[in-house]
Scaffold this motif. Structure first.
Motif, PDB file in Angstrom:
ATOM      1  N   THR A 164      -1.020   1.777  -8.639  1.00 22.07           N
ATOM      2  CA  THR A 164      -0.167   2.550  -8.545  1.00 22.07           C
ATOM      3  C   THR A 164      -0.565   3.473  -7.496  1.00 22.07           C
ATOM      4  OG1 THR A 164       0.587   2.534 -10.904  1.00 22.07           O
ATOM      5  CG2 THR A 164       0.631   4.586  -9.776  1.00 22.07           C
ATOM      6  N   VAL A 165      -1.948   3.970  -7.786  1.00 22.60           N
ATOM      7  CA  VAL A 165      -2.391   4.268  -6.349  1.00 22.60           C
ATOM      8  C   VAL A 165      -1.912   3.567  -5.062  1.00 22.60           C
ATOM      9  CG1 VAL A 165      -4.538   5.023  -4.716  1.00 22.60           C
ATOM     10  CG2 VAL A 165      -3.975   5.628  -7.680  1.00 22.60           C
ATOM     11  N   PHE A 166      -2.392   1.979  -5.122  1.00 25.61           N
ATOM     12  CA  PHE A 166      -1.999   1.726  -3.918  1.00 25.61           C
ATOM     13  C   PHE A 166      -0.183   1.873  -3.306  1.00 25.61           C
ATOM     14  CE2 PHE A 166       0.031  -2.393  -2.703  1.00 25.61           C
ATOM     15  CZ  PHE A 166      -0.008  -2.538  -1.621  1.00 25.61           C
ATOM     16  N   GLN A 167       0.477   1.593  -4.240  1.00 23.96           N
ATOM     17  CA  GLN A 167       2.244   2.474  -4.377  1.00 23.96           C
ATOM     18  C   GLN A 167       2.231   3.909  -3.770  1.00 23.96           C
ATOM     19  OE1 GLN A 167       3.395   1.358  -8.485  1.00 23.96           O
ATOM     20  NE2 GLN A 167       4.782  -0.170  -7.500  1.00 23.96           N
ATOM     21  N   TYR A 168       1.448   4.953  -4.166  1.00 29.25           N
ATOM     22  CA  TYR A 168       1.545   5.857  -2.915  1.00 29.25           C
ATOM     23  C   TYR A 168       0.863   5.569  -2.218  1.00 29.25           C
ATOM     24  CZ  TYR A 168       2.193   9.019  -7.781  1.00 29.25           C
ATOM     25  OH  TYR A 168       2.926   9.958  -8.799  1.00 29.25           O
ATOM     26  N   VAL A 169      -0.004   5.121  -1.605  1.00 31.95           N
ATOM     27  CA  VAL A 169      -0.281   5.142  -0.468  1.00 31.95           C
ATOM     28  C   VAL A 169       1.006   4.368   0.408  1.00 31.95           C
ATOM     29  CG1 VAL A 169      -2.129   3.546   1.345  1.00 31.95           C
ATOM     30  CG2 VAL A 169      -2.466   4.768  -1.010  1.00 31.95           C
ATOM     31  N   VAL A 170       1.068   3.383   0.178  1.00 28.15           N
ATOM     32  CA  VAL A 170       2.301   2.517   0.854  1.00 28.15           C
ATOM     33  C   VAL A 170       3.945   3.572   1.173  1.00 28.15           C
ATOM     34  CG1 VAL A 170       3.742   0.490   0.666  1.00 28.15           C
ATOM     35  CG2 VAL A 170       1.771   0.130   0.184  1.00 28.15           C
ATOM     36  N   ALA A 171       3.869   4.151   0.313  1.00 30.08           N
ATOM     37  CA  ALA A 171       5.212   5.152  -0.120  1.00 30.08           C
ATOM     38  C   ALA A 171       4.959   5.877   1.549  1.00 30.08           C
ATOM     39  CB  ALA A 171       5.474   5.562  -1.563  1.00 30.08           C
ATOM     40  N   VAL A 172       4.443   7.073   0.989  1.00 32.83           N
ATOM     41  CA  VAL A 172       3.337   7.936   2.018  1.00 32.83           C
ATOM     42  C   VAL A 172       3.546   7.412   3.460  1.00 32.83           C
ATOM     43  CG1 VAL A 172       1.564   9.856   2.682  1.00 32.83           C
ATOM     44  CG2 VAL A 172       2.176   9.476  -0.245  1.00 32.83           C
ATOM     45  N   VAL A 173       2.802   6.397   4.023  1.00 31.44           N
ATOM     46  CA  VAL A 173       2.722   5.909   5.284  1.00 31.44           C
ATOM     47  C   VAL A 173       4.035   5.685   5.018  1.00 31.44           C
ATOM     48  CG1 VAL A 173       1.594   3.731   5.899  1.00 31.44           C
ATOM     49  CG2 VAL A 173       0.406   5.099   4.442  1.00 31.44           C
ATOM     50  N   LEU A 174       5.226   5.455   4.543  1.00 28.87           N
ATOM     51  CA  LEU A 174       6.211   4.445   5.323  1.00 28.87           C
ATOM     52  C   LEU A 174       7.021   5.982   5.423  1.00 28.87           C
ATOM     53  CD1 LEU A 174       6.987   1.537   2.502  1.00 28.87           C
ATOM     54  CD2 LEU A 174       6.464   1.463   5.418  1.00 28.87           C
ATOM     55  N   ILE A 175       7.135   6.583   4.366  1.00 28.69           N
ATOM     56  CA  ILE A 175       8.524   7.960   4.733  1.00 28.69           C
ATOM     57  C   ILE A 175       7.091   9.045   5.697  1.00 28.69           C
ATOM     58  CG2 ILE A 175       8.391  10.746   3.938  1.00 28.69           C
ATOM     59  CD1 ILE A 175       7.730   8.967   0.966  1.00 28.69           C
ATOM     60  N   LEU A 176       5.604   9.151   6.306  1.00 29.03           N
ATOM     61  CA  LEU A 176       5.584   9.033   7.100  1.00 29.03           C
ATOM     62  C   LEU A 176       5.545   8.679   8.675  1.00 29.03           C
ATOM     63  CD1 LEU A 176       2.904  11.482   8.033  1.00 29.03           C
ATOM     64  CD2 LEU A 176       1.329  10.025   7.618  1.00 29.03           C
ATOM     65  N   GLY A 177       5.785   7.403   8.544  1.00 33.41           N
ATOM     66  CA  GLY A 177       6.461   6.471   9.698  1.00 33.41           C
ATOM     67  C   GLY A 177       7.989   6.930   9.671  1.00 33.41           C
ATOM     68  N   THR A 178       9.404   6.900   9.140  1.00 33.85           N
ATOM     69  CA  THR A 178       9.900   6.976   8.865  1.00 33.85           C
ATOM     70  C   THR A 178       9.960   8.763   9.765  1.00 33.85           C
ATOM     71  OG1 THR A 178      10.537   6.168   6.778  1.00 33.85           O
ATOM     72  CG2 THR A 178      12.933   7.396   8.059  1.00 33.85           C
ATOM     73  N   LEU A 179       9.626   9.685   9.189  1.00 31.17           N
ATOM     74  CA  LEU A 179       9.637  10.368   9.320  1.00 31.17           C
ATOM     75  C   LEU A 179       9.004  10.853  11.207  1.00 31.17           C
ATOM     76  CD1 LEU A 179       8.330  12.815   6.797  1.00 31.17           C
ATOM     77  CD2 LEU A 179      11.093  13.054   7.555  1.00 31.17           C
ATOM     78  N   ALA A 180       8.318   9.996  11.920  1.00 30.67           N
ATOM     79  CA  ALA A 180       7.641  10.278  13.263  1.00 30.67           C
ATOM     80  C   ALA A 180       8.627   9.461  14.226  1.00 30.67           C
ATOM     81  CB  ALA A 180       5.928   9.709  12.808  1.00 30.67           C
ATOM     82  N   VAL A 181       9.134   8.733  13.408  1.00 28.91           N
ATOM     83  CA  VAL A 181       9.843   8.000  14.010  1.00 28.91           C
ATOM     84  C   VAL A 181      11.482   8.222  14.300  1.00 28.91           C
ATOM     85  CG1 VAL A 181      11.410   5.457  14.493  1.00 28.91           C
ATOM     86  CG2 VAL A 181       9.312   5.064  13.622  1.00 28.91           C
TER      87      VAL A 181
END
Length: 817
Positions: free
Chosen positions: A448-465
């Motif tokens: 679940t921590v791994f899923q959280y990492v993926v979710a946060v990184v992807l949201i972060l990337g989306t916002l940055a783009v």
């Protein structure tokens, strides 16, 4: 007989497993639906991502023996190999051909726009009618180009040639424009710049979209004027040069020989100036080449890698969900396992049963995924910008491999819950107490921590783009390109040149919905190849600057709203033929940053001729805001290639029709070729916008899939702790305290994920932003929003299960204790 009985027994066993699996899925509809939808969405995402990645990596795959085909490019001493210039010099080709036996074939290519203001051809049909077309993707090429670029012939296979003067090969699309259904080979097209016929020797099938060099017409290189002496010219660097090597040739060896071949050649100045030539494999150009003067804006290897990582992460997240959702049913199915063991069920049979259920879920997910893809195919093709074919000859293998890999991975990951279920002790499960080991719980929390990492990184990337693309679009390029229609200048017969241009300008200016019209040699959004020296004196020791050179008229600067900082622009009221206007960066590099106004009306040298500096204007982003601003020289020379027409917003299509009518009257034998400048300029951001759309969509999918996984984990955890909750309620614990008790572990897991996700996300964002000269600053605030979004998703996902447990009747939960 024994073999037949054994086989029937096995078949019967598998049939029973499938029958029982269907019954279980039907019994647990919500659980089955979540599992199937999660896997199906993951399959859709992975199929689309890897289709796109495969398309990007397939550029120039149509070229036969592509591993032996290279483009020669040049870099200056101390320059990054990723920089440099994609084009070289025409005089190199004969020397390489004669002195390097490892080079089997070699061809020079130069775009028509580098030589002629238009590239128009007319077909005079026997019936007396004629058709004229401008061909934007037209090039001159050496004869070996036919063998290097591997064309598929519609007409002329075996006889198509570019070895003799005034021969040409054309694409099937342009063949149909000129000749319709008639054969083209042997027919003549009148090249208006030369006033002579060129023979069609071949018709090639239209090139695929996934090629870095898109051409519709190739004319024999030997058609260019002999007096230009191109075979011995080393001062004109606009020629793309491709070679095909012998099979066993060494790339480094050929590079060394090329760089040594010109040491004693007259006029070959490269060695003394620190210019080095290198080879670039043709399949690498699209993703790995970003030199000056590329044919078009190439793709990006980093983008492909990012999307590949997203695809892999989505796949793993789906498998993690599969484990979490499966183990969440451990409590509910504990008694079933115990009863089957009491009735003689072996561990292997139980494992097989759960694996069959997993296989059935995956099969249903594949069906749903393929159905969803087919139903939404047009939308996804628009999203990705590529054709999506799942089952044609060239794509079916990739589709089947991806689906098989996904299903196999899910089944392998499903082996863990199968073993976990089958390993329960009968004495425990019959009492409703299933075994949940510390290691098993730790594994599920880690996943679940791994899923959280993926979710946060992807949201972060989306916002940055999104922030970066918004920043680029809101930045001023130093000019106004809105509502600007660009018409490419046609070829004009010599006897009409003095009258045609002013006639066109005057008549268009009189149209009621035209605000202004300007003529120029360049337009914004186009990489300027013409470079000229501007200096403080005619001597070699005088300070000088090599800058982009643009010829404009007196209207151009006003039409584009380019700010005049000092002095004035060109004017018909003055004799400005020997005057020059500089961009701010050119002026600062040549004259210094202090007191620029004092240089107005002073003499500078354009090449070696004295010119008056009459103005300094604001810098413009000629190519795009991704690139650093380049210094520009503006001259009042008549080298018109484009007409820029500023339209009023009313009735724009009617105005375009009126402009076309004027064009047809002034240039009756020419093709009306036009486009809107904002669309042309913004094509440079096409790859980045596409990346942003793709990234956002697949990030959303990954977050949805992660939410399903969180639902599964909450279902499991709360199921395990239901009796604990009931006892605490009996002891008087409030609902708010119970809510905190059941959700605090999610806060801790999210905090642990943030420690990994934030530095990883920062690293990836900085790497992506490195490709922009104008970019956002990554602020601390950017990292808070993804955490809040994931926290909100977590609370929404688990709140139902938590509140259900908190408000449950303790008597019902503890009835069997």
């Amino acid at each position: 007989m024994h073999y037949i009985k054994s086989k029937l027994k096995i078949n019967s066993m598998f049939f029973n497993h499938f029958k029982f699996a269907f019954r279980q899925l039907n019994k647990q509809k919500a659980f089955s639906l979540i599992n199937v939808v999660g896997l199906a969405l993951s399959m859709v995402a992975c199929l689309l991502i890897f289709k796109y990645v495969s398309f990007e990596k397939s550029y120039d795959a149509h070229i036969k023996e592509a591993d032996q085909v290279f483009r020669i490019y040049r870099i200056a001493e101390g320059e990054d190999p990723l920089d440099g210039v994609a084009s070289v010099f025409p005089g190199m080709t004969p020397i390489i051909q004669q002195n390097i036996p490892e080079v089997d074939k070699i061809a020079r290519v130069i775009g028509s726009s580098k030589i002629f203001q238009s590239f128009a051809f007319t077909y005079y049909a026997p019936s007396g009618s004629n058709k004229t077309f401008n061909i934007p993707n037209g090039y001159f090429a050496d004869g070996d180009a036919i063998n290097i670029f591997s064309m598929d012939w519609v007409e002329g296979e075996g006889v198509a040639s570019l070895k003799h003067p005034f021969e040409m090969v054309i694409s099937n699309s342009f063949k149909e424009r000129f000749f319709g259904e008639e054969p083209a080979v042997g027919k003549m097209l009148r090249f208006k710049n030369y006033g002579r016929d060129i023979k069609v020797t071949g018709v090639f099938d239209d090139l695929p979209e996934n090629t870095h060099f898109k051409y519709d017409l190739l004319v024999s290189f030997k058609s260019l004027p002999a007096e230009w002496n191109l075979d011995s010219t080393f001062g004109w660097g606009n020629f793309y040069t491709y070679i095909k090597t012998t099979p066993e040739a060494s790339v480094l060896g050929i590079e060394d020989k090329i760089n040594n071949a010109f040491v004693n050649t007259d006029g070959a100045w490269f060695k003394e100036e620190g210019i080095t030539f290198k080879l670039q494999q043709v399949r690498d150009i699209h993703l790995n080449s970003h030199h000056a003067f590329e044919f078009e804006a190439n793709g990006n290897q980093a983008t492909v890698k990012f999307l590949t990582i997203i695809g892999v992460f989505i796949m793993i997240v789906a498998w993690v969900n599969y484990i979490n959702l499966s183990t969440s049913k451990l409590v509910d199915r504990a008694k079933e396992v115990g009863i089957r063991k009491v009735l003689g069920g072996y561990k292997k049979q139980l494992v097989a049963q759960f694996l069959v259920e997993g296989f059935l879920i995956n099969l249903l997910a594949i069906i749903v995924a393929l159905t969803l893809l087919q139903a939404t195919k047009p939308w996804f093709e628009a999203l990705l910008g590529i054709p999506i074919e799942l089952f044609n000859a060239s794509n079916i293998q990739l589709t089947l491999v991806l689906l098989a890999s996904f299903a196999l991975g899910a089944l392998l990951f499903g082996f863990y819950p199968a073993v976990l279920f089958s390993g329960q002790k009968v004495s425990s499960v019959l009492k409703g107490r299933s075994r949940a080991s510390k290691s098993g719980l730790l594994l599920r929390k880690s996943l679940t921590v791994f899923q959280y990492v993926v979710a946060v990184v992807l949201i972060l990337g989306t916002l940055a783009v999104k922030q970066q693309m918004g920043f680029i679009q809101n930045q001023s390029p130093g000019m106004n390109i809105d509502q600007t229609l660009v018409v490419k200048k046609p070829f004009i017969e010599a006897d009409k040149r003095s009258t045609a241009k002013p006639a066109f300008l005057n008549q268009v200016n009189q149209l009621s919905n035209v605000a202004a019209i300007a003529a120029s040699s360049e337009i914004p959004g186009y990489e300027i190849s013409r470079m000229r020296w501007i200096a403080l004196g005619p001597g070699e020791d005088d300070k000088a600057l090599y800058a982009k050179d643009i010829a404009i008229d007196e209207v151009f600067i006003d039409l584009y709203d380019i700010e005049v900082l000092y002095g004035r622009s060109f004017s018909k009221d003055f004799k400005d033929d020997e005057s020059v206007v500089l961009s701010l960066s050119a002026a600062e590099q040549l004259l210094g940053k202090e007191d620029l106004a004092s240089w107005i009306d002073k003499t500078v040298y354009y090449e070696t001729a004295p010119y008056k500096l009459i103005g300094i204007v604001e810098d413009i982003s000629q190519e795009s805001l991704k690139e650093e601003v380049q210094p520009h020289i503006y001259t009042y020379h008549d080298r018109v290639i484009y007409y820029s027409i500023k339209l009023k917003p009313e009735n724009m299509q009617a105005t375009i029709n009126e402009v076309q009518t004027v064009f047809s009257q002034v240039f009756p034998e020419s093709h009306f070729d036009y486009f809107f400048l904002d669309e042309y300029f913004n094509r440079q951001y096409k790859a980045d916008k596409l990346f942003g759309r793709i990234f956002s969509f697949f990030s959303l999918l990954a977050i949805v899939i992660t939410s399903l996984g969180l639902f599964g984990l909450s279902l499991y955890n709360i199921g395990q702790r239901s009796k604990e909750v009931s006892i605490r309620k009996i002891l008087g614990v409030k609902v708010g305290s119970l809510f905190y008790l059941l959700t605090k572990e999610y806060f801790l897991m999210l905090f642990g994920a943030a420690l990994v996700a934030i530095p990883l996300g920062y690293y990836l964002i900085e790497n992506w932003l490195a490709g922009f000269a104008n970019r956002i600053t990554v602020s601390v605030g950017l990292f808070f929003l993804p955490m809040l979004i994931v926290l909100a998703l977590t609370l929404i996902t688990v709140a139902y299960q938590v509140l259900k447990a908190a408000f449950a009747n303790p008597a019902e939960t503890l009835r069997y204790e």
